[in-house]
Design a protein around this motif. Structure first.
Motif, short mmCIF file in Angstrom:
data_model
loop_
_atom_site.label_atom_id
_atom_site.label_comp_id
_atom_site.label_asym_id
_atom_site.label_seq_id
_atom_site.Cartn_x
_atom_site.Cartn_y
_atom_site.Cartn_z
N ARG A 285 0.86 -1.18 0.00
CA ARG A 285 0.00 0.00 0.00
C ARG A 285 0.89 1.23 0.00
NH1 ARG A 285 -5.19 -1.68 -1.12
NH2 ARG A 285 -5.69 -3.48 0.14
N ARG A 286 0.56 2.18 -0.85
CA ARG A 286 1.32 3.41 -0.89
C ARG A 286 0.40 4.59 -0.58
NH1 ARG A 286 5.53 3.36 -5.77
NH2 ARG A 286 6.90 1.72 -5.01
N PHE A 287 0.99 5.56 0.10
CA PHE A 287 0.26 6.78 0.38
C PHE A 287 0.95 7.88 -0.42
CE2 PHE A 287 -0.87 3.85 3.49
CZ PHE A 287 -2.14 4.19 3.91
N LEU A 288 0.33 8.26 -1.53
CA LEU A 288 1.02 9.07 -2.53
C LEU A 288 1.04 10.53 -2.16
CD1 LEU A 288 -0.32 7.49 -5.83
CD2 LEU A 288 1.77 6.98 -4.58
N LYS A 289 2.04 11.20 -2.68
CA LYS A 289 2.16 12.64 -2.51
C LYS A 289 0.87 13.32 -2.94
CE LYS A 289 4.94 16.57 -4.03
NZ LYS A 289 6.08 16.98 -4.88
N GLY A 290 0.39 14.23 -2.07
CA GLY A 290 -0.83 14.93 -2.37
C GLY A 290 -2.04 14.34 -1.69
N ALA A 291 -1.92 13.12 -1.14
CA ALA A 291 -3.07 12.53 -0.45
C ALA A 291 -3.32 13.19 0.88
CB ALA A 291 -2.84 11.03 -0.24
N VAL B 154 16.97 -1.39 3.68
CA VAL B 154 16.31 -0.19 3.17
C VAL B 154 15.59 -0.52 1.88
CG1 VAL B 154 18.44 0.51 2.00
CG2 VAL B 154 16.66 2.21 2.44
N THR B 155 14.43 0.09 1.69
CA THR B 155 13.71 0.00 0.42
C THR B 155 13.41 1.42 -0.04
OG1 THR B 155 11.88 -1.08 -0.74
CG2 THR B 155 11.37 -0.09 1.38
N ALA B 156 13.34 1.61 -1.36
CA ALA B 156 13.09 2.93 -1.94
C ALA B 156 11.80 2.90 -2.74
CB ALA B 156 14.26 3.32 -2.85
N PHE B 157 11.16 4.07 -2.83
CA PHE B 157 9.90 4.22 -3.54
C PHE B 157 10.11 5.11 -4.75
CE2 PHE B 157 8.89 4.11 1.09
CZ PHE B 157 8.44 2.80 1.14
N SER B 158 9.61 4.69 -5.89
CA SER B 158 9.75 5.50 -7.10
C SER B 158 8.88 6.73 -7.04
CB SER B 158 9.39 4.66 -8.33
OG SER B 158 8.07 4.16 -8.23
N GLU B 159 7.80 6.67 -6.30
CA GLU B 159 6.95 7.82 -6.05
C GLU B 159 6.85 8.01 -4.53
OE1 GLU B 159 3.31 8.24 -8.57
OE2 GLU B 159 3.77 6.14 -9.03
N PRO B 160 6.81 9.24 -4.06
CA PRO B 160 6.85 9.45 -2.60
C PRO B 160 5.59 8.98 -1.91
CG PRO B 160 6.43 11.52 -3.73
CD PRO B 160 6.75 10.51 -4.81
N ILE B 161 5.77 8.44 -0.71
CA ILE B 161 4.66 8.06 0.17
C ILE B 161 4.35 9.24 1.09
CG2 ILE B 161 4.01 6.54 2.08
CD1 ILE B 161 5.71 4.39 0.81
N VAL C 97 8.08 10.81 1.50
CA VAL C 97 8.92 9.72 2.01
C VAL C 97 9.38 8.88 0.82
CG1 VAL C 97 9.02 7.69 3.49
CG2 VAL C 97 7.72 9.71 4.22
N TYR C 98 10.68 8.91 0.56
CA TYR C 98 11.23 8.19 -0.58
C TYR C 98 11.93 6.90 -0.19
CZ TYR C 98 10.34 11.76 -4.13
OH TYR C 98 9.73 12.61 -5.02
N GLU C 99 12.27 6.73 1.07
CA GLU C 99 12.91 5.50 1.54
C GLU C 99 12.32 5.12 2.89
OE1 GLU C 99 17.13 5.61 1.83
OE2 GLU C 99 17.44 6.26 -0.24
N LEU C 100 12.43 3.84 3.19
CA LEU C 100 12.08 3.34 4.52
C LEU C 100 13.20 2.40 4.96
CD1 LEU C 100 9.66 3.60 6.50
CD2 LEU C 100 8.94 1.34 5.70
N ARG C 101 13.74 2.67 6.15
CA ARG C 101 14.84 1.89 6.68
C ARG C 101 14.40 1.13 7.92
NH1 ARG C 101 19.69 6.44 6.69
NH2 ARG C 101 19.76 6.79 4.43
N LEU C 102 14.85 -0.10 8.03
CA LEU C 102 14.63 -0.94 9.20
C LEU C 102 15.98 -1.25 9.82
CD1 LEU C 102 12.09 -3.52 7.71
CD2 LEU C 102 11.57 -1.35 8.87
N ILE C 103 16.13 -0.99 11.11
CA ILE C 103 17.41 -1.18 11.79
C ILE C 103 17.18 -1.94 13.09
CG2 ILE C 103 19.46 -0.06 12.76
CD1 ILE C 103 18.74 2.41 11.05
N GLY C 104 17.90 -3.04 13.26
CA GLY C 104 17.87 -3.78 14.51
C GLY C 104 19.19 -3.57 15.25
N ARG C 105 19.09 -3.32 16.55
CA ARG C 105 20.28 -3.01 17.35
C ARG C 105 20.41 -3.97 18.53
NH1 ARG C 105 22.22 1.74 15.60
NH2 ARG C 105 20.76 3.20 14.62
N GLN C 106 21.66 -4.26 18.89
CA GLN C 106 21.91 -5.11 20.04
C GLN C 106 22.15 -4.30 21.30
OE1 GLN C 106 25.91 -6.60 20.81
NE2 GLN C 106 26.34 -6.36 18.63
N ARG C 107 22.28 -2.98 21.19
CA ARG C 107 22.44 -2.10 22.36
C ARG C 107 23.68 -2.42 23.18
NH1 ARG C 107 21.13 2.05 21.67
NH2 ARG C 107 20.34 2.66 23.70
#
Length: 432
Positions: free
Chosen positions: A7-13, A116-123, A189-199
């Protein structure tokens, strides 16, 4: 992006919820985790079908969960890329929701792992919250970070959650802001990053995510003021909060009530009549750890401890508060979590940051240490800006060196809250 279930939430929504189906004890704990999870603490490591429909993000969808699916890994991880050289990720099929998920792993000497994943159109994520379906296998104390990059790497929002368990248990994490880089524009939003940390624990990282959902945030951010262990100094906190018309949450050790340094039932009833939630915070009597995990207590022993605490509250007029629970020692395992879901409507543990709203899993409400006034004020600013929850916690108030916060600082905090565009709530307000 490939696939048909993203699901994408496009620019302008904007914040109207138009979705398009397209492709594709806390102070000691914070020291142990390598420092306070305060806002802007620098923990973020940077490196189809075009039909539209109105959606109500706060109501359950066909699969029984709230919100709209943003990421479901229906195509595995083919659209995801390494954020850095640490760790690795892979697709997994043993998931709670959907068909596939992503597994993030890293070795003992690797501080984090990212994808990381990138979106061709902004969310467009303005006025939105992100909820992550998540499970960790290692380490016990871990941190998940989600970073919407908006619109470039110099402008991103850090959404964090620190967990102290449970391991091997699927749950929803309502991601809350802990800081920003630059001036993120969530309409792009053009990218979404997921990061797991061990602290910084020197343990392996092993985490899984199977869905990320988008929900409409409420119109106003919220603050929940929580107190542990029914210390006598809470009576003074109650008096100060009454001046502002604020109610709080007090976690009660039932067998300690009425002791010389603790509140008695009369004081608790006075607080309750002023809107406070008097909730369960069980500490077993006698010897033994207060942390309710199977390492310390069997399932049957935990059940008895949880039952006794809840029954004590219910039989003394605190029926509403008895539905809620604050984790002793801020640590839980899978057995304890299952028991809490059986006996309580909601439970609170350590969270290391703000919490996204609305709450999609009432047993993953997280708190932050309330001893640093500046840090809590920054959390309040973020809760106000992004319409989220911040829940500071304390054990005691006063001018003694042992107190978590002085009366002067606490009053200053309440004045800061009073001037902000936020609402003070209790657990029953939040999830009741």
């Amino acid at each position: 992006m490939r696939g048909t279930n993203r699901r994408r939430f496009l620019k302008g929504a904007g914040a109207t919820g138009i979705a398009v189906g397209l492709t594709g004890c806390v102070g000691e704990l914070e020291s142990y985790l390598g420092g306070s999870d305060s806002p802007d603490d620098g923990n973020g490591n940077g490196t189809g079908n075009n039909s539209t429909q109105e959606t109500d993000e706060s109501t359950p969808t066909d699969d029984g969960q709230e919100g709209e699916v943003l990421v479901d890994f229906s195509n595995g991880v083919e659209d995801w890329y390494d954020l850095d050289s640490y760790g690795s990720f892979e697709a997994i099929s043993e998931v709670r929701n959907g068909e596939q998920g992503i597994r993030l792993t890293a070795g003992e000497d690797e501080p984090y792992v990212g994808a990381v994943t990138a979106f061709s159109e902004p969310i467009d994520l303005r006025g939105k919250s992100l909820s992550v379906s998540f499970m960790a296998m290692s380490p016990q104390n871990h941190r998940l970070e989600v970073q919407p990059v908006a619109p470039d790497q110099g402008n991103l929002l850090r959404l964090n959650r620190t967990n102290t368990g449970p391991l091997g248990h699927w749950m929803n994490l309502d991601m809350g802001a802990t800081g920003e880089r630059g001036d993120p524009d969530l309409s792009e939003v053009y990218e979404l990053r997921l990061i797991g940390r061990q602290r910084s624990q020197g343990q392996t990282i092993d985490m899984a995510i199977d869905q990320i959902r988008v929900l409409d945030a409420p119109d106003t951010g919220k603050v929940m003021l929580t107190w542990d262990d029914c210390h006598q100094s809470h009576a003074r906190a109650f008096e100060i909060m009454e001046e502002f018309g604020f109610a709080g949450v007090d976690g009660v050790i039932t067998h300690a009530v009425g002791a010389s340094s603790r509140l008695d039932t009369g004081q608790l009833r006075q607080m309750n009549s002023s809107g406070w939630d008097i909730v369960s915070h069980p500490h077993p009597q006698g010897s033994g750890s207060a942390v309710l995990t199977e390492e310390n207590w069997s399932e049957s022993e935990q059940r008895e401890i949880i039952e006794n605490s809840k029954n004590w509250l219910e039989t003394r007029g605190f029926e509403e508060g008895a539905q809620y629970y604050i984790a002793p020692g801020n640590t839980r395992d899978a057995t304890n979590m299952e028991l809490l879901r059986e006996y309580h409507e909601a439970s609170i543990s350590y969270g290391g940051g703000n919490i996204g709203l609305p709450v999609t899993d009432p047993h993953t409400v997280g708190r932050v240490n309330g001893t640093n006034l500046d840090a809590i004020q920054r959390y309040i600013d973020l809760a106000e800006k992004y319409n989220q929850l911040v829940a500071p916690m304390w054990h005691s108030i006063g001018d003694s060196p042992e107190a978590d916060i002085t009366e002067a600082d606490f009053r200053a905090l309440l004045e800061y809250i009073n001037s902000a565009d936020v609402e003070v709530v209790t657990m029953s307000d939040l999830v009741g």
